[in-house]
Motif scaffolding. Structure first.
Motif, short mmCIF file in Angstrom:
data_model
loop_
_atom_site.label_atom_id
_atom_site.label_comp_id
_atom_site.label_asym_id
_atom_site.label_seq_id
_atom_site.Cartn_x
_atom_site.Cartn_y
_atom_site.Cartn_z
N ILE A 1 0.73 3.95 -2.47
CA ILE A 1 0.19 5.78 -2.37
C ILE A 1 1.10 6.68 -2.24
O ILE A 1 1.16 7.15 -2.99
N VAL B 1 1.02 -1.31 -0.24
CA VAL B 1 0.36 -0.23 0.39
C VAL B 1 1.05 1.21 -0.33
O VAL B 1 0.24 2.40 -0.46
N ILE B 2 1.89 1.29 1.00
CA ILE B 2 3.34 2.66 0.40
C ILE B 2 3.47 2.85 -0.24
O ILE B 2 3.88 3.79 -1.37
N LEU C 1 -5.64 -1.49 -1.16
CA LEU C 1 -5.77 -2.24 0.24
C LEU C 1 -5.84 -3.61 -0.04
O LEU C 1 -4.94 -5.33 -0.19
N ILE D 1 1.16 10.58 -3.28
CA ILE D 1 0.32 11.89 -2.42
C ILE D 1 1.75 12.70 -2.42
O ILE D 1 1.41 13.94 -2.22
N VAL E 1 -5.22 10.99 -2.81
CA VAL E 1 -5.83 9.85 -1.76
C VAL E 1 -7.20 9.84 -1.19
O VAL E 1 -7.17 8.85 -0.49
N LEU E 2 -6.46 11.28 -0.35
CA LEU E 2 -7.53 11.41 0.54
C LEU E 2 -8.48 12.09 0.00
O LEU E 2 -9.36 12.33 1.03
N ARG F 1 -10.88 11.60 -2.30
CA ARG F 1 -12.08 11.15 -3.36
C ARG F 1 -12.22 9.89 -2.75
O ARG F 1 -10.84 9.30 -2.31
N GLU F 2 -13.20 8.73 -2.88
CA GLU F 2 -13.74 8.28 -2.19
C GLU F 2 -13.35 6.66 -2.88
O GLU F 2 -13.17 6.94 -4.48
N PHE F 3 -12.47 5.67 -1.88
CA PHE F 3 -12.43 4.51 -2.31
C PHE F 3 -10.85 4.56 -3.54
O PHE F 3 -11.49 4.37 -4.43
N TYR F 4 -10.40 5.51 -3.23
CA TYR F 4 -9.23 5.01 -4.25
C TYR F 4 -7.41 4.74 -3.14
O TYR F 4 -7.56 3.60 -3.84
N ALA F 5 -8.18 4.72 -1.94
CA ALA F 5 -6.94 3.67 -1.22
C ALA F 5 -7.37 2.18 -1.16
O ALA F 5 -6.04 1.81 -0.69
N THR F 6 -8.60 2.23 -1.13
CA THR F 6 -8.78 0.91 -1.23
C THR F 6 -8.19 -0.36 -2.11
O THR F 6 -8.02 -1.00 -1.65
#
Lengths: 180, 180, 180
Positions: free
Chosen positions: C127, C123-124, C154, C131, C143-144, C146-151
């Motif tokens: 993303i 993940v790091i 994961l 960032i 990444v922070l 928009r919804e469901f970007y980092a998900t």
């Protein structure tokens, strides 16, 4: 030895830009010293961490830490008495950028890394501290907003690799000054 | 052992500030957990990387990772039911700052580093996570905008070095609370 | 070997997003190349530094550095001739995120780390570069915001750990595409 003193001058110059950078706000002494120290020590710290050196330079030799702190404290008091802060900011920034790029490129070459890595690290050391300063002061990074800002750092680093056996700072500073 | 638990409390406190920090926006769970974890683990990660420790603390002991994740998930749900978010934010932030500075200064001293390095690392560990959080939440870093924010971290770290053989968190927390 | 080429593609994709990211301003070539390179190499650099690997990947194999630089230069010229920059930006960003997460999770597992650490590092790596790009381009981190970007990052990393002995990128890319 000359590289050592040039490095110290670069740290003092960047520490001053860090303090001036948020000089408008009414910040307390220690917060400004933090900003000055991050600006001046940040680039070299990133370089050392990426190169996996055994001990980061200012952990090994705390004089760097004290020079950064002392310059920041000095700038905190001096900044009240000067008129043309922006001019000093730009001069100190250019001066620190030139010195850091030169010193870092030269040092990384001496550690036995290739020219590609030395130039990359020279540029990182030169520009990273200022980028962090601009982010923390909440303004658009100078390096990416103004034209031809990072370019002299690259040219300088390349020049040093070419003229590796001559004393490197003179020609580079000249280039930088003209490009400015 | 006491240091270990104090560190865990600090991680939970900072994770909560990370989640509250962007709580206004409609973010999904995982993005907020990322923000909480970066806030709580960021400072110590930078410290370990600069000190060139063999293994970063949360890579060695993943309980830190899980505590940060669990606190963030908890805060994600709890934050909807509380009124005075800003108050909780400031308390948790001050609490985390105090704990991290104390624990880190003490740990770095135990590793055999000088007092100068221990105090520097204590301050870095205390303030870096919050700075990253503020940058990512797109607001001016708290540490550099409010007066006397970083100062208690410095005072606390210095105090611990002075009172090295006494149990350190009590006197420091007292100082911090008064300065606040 | 497949992982190696997937990684190179990810670097090219992220370098392009870095250049497009500030494409509106009139920046000089080298500043944009710096932004492209930081975006594409940043995530992996942070991963290697946290894992305390002996040599950061692009210091060991400078082809990564050259691919990042060449893609950025290419994007600098190509970006003038394309209409729908934002579409390309989002596709390249998603593509880079998916590739980096997959490749990094797989590589960290091979180095013998636990599944927890491998997923975290995946993940790091996925993303962090984006960032940093968003911070430097002075906009709220994608990444922070928009919804469901980092998900998906994961989910992808978890999936790879589960399907560790199958060739991992196919299923993950599928998941990512659907979540997008």
């Amino acid at each position: 030895m000359i590289l050592y003193w040039l490095g110290m001058f670069g740290i003092a110059a960047f520490a001053i830009t860090g303090v001036i950078s948020s000089g408008k706000r009414d910040m307390d002494l220690f917060s400004l010293v933090v900003l000055g120290m991050v600006t001046s020590l940040g680039g070299g710290t990133i370089r050392d961490v990426i190169l996996s050196v055994e001990t980061v330079y200012w952990v090994k030799d705390t004089s760097y830490l004290w020079v950064a702190a002392a310059s920041s404290v000095f700038a905190f008091f001096a900044v009240r008495f000067i008129e043309n802060r922006q001019t000093i900011f730009h001069y100190a920034d250019s001066f620190g950028l030139a010195l850091f790029t030169v010193v870092a490129t030269e040092n990384v070459l001496r550690l036995g890394f290739s020219a590609t890595i030395a130039v990359t690290m020279g540029v990182i050391t030169g520009i990273a501290g200022g980028i962090i300063r601009d982010l923390l002061s909440n303004r658009a990074p100078l390096v990416l907003g103004r034209e031809f800002y990072a370019t002299p750092a690259l040219l300088g680093a390349l020049f040093i690799v070419l003229l590796n056996d001559v004393f490197p700072s003179h020609p580079y500073n000249a280039i930088y000054a003209t490009t400015l």
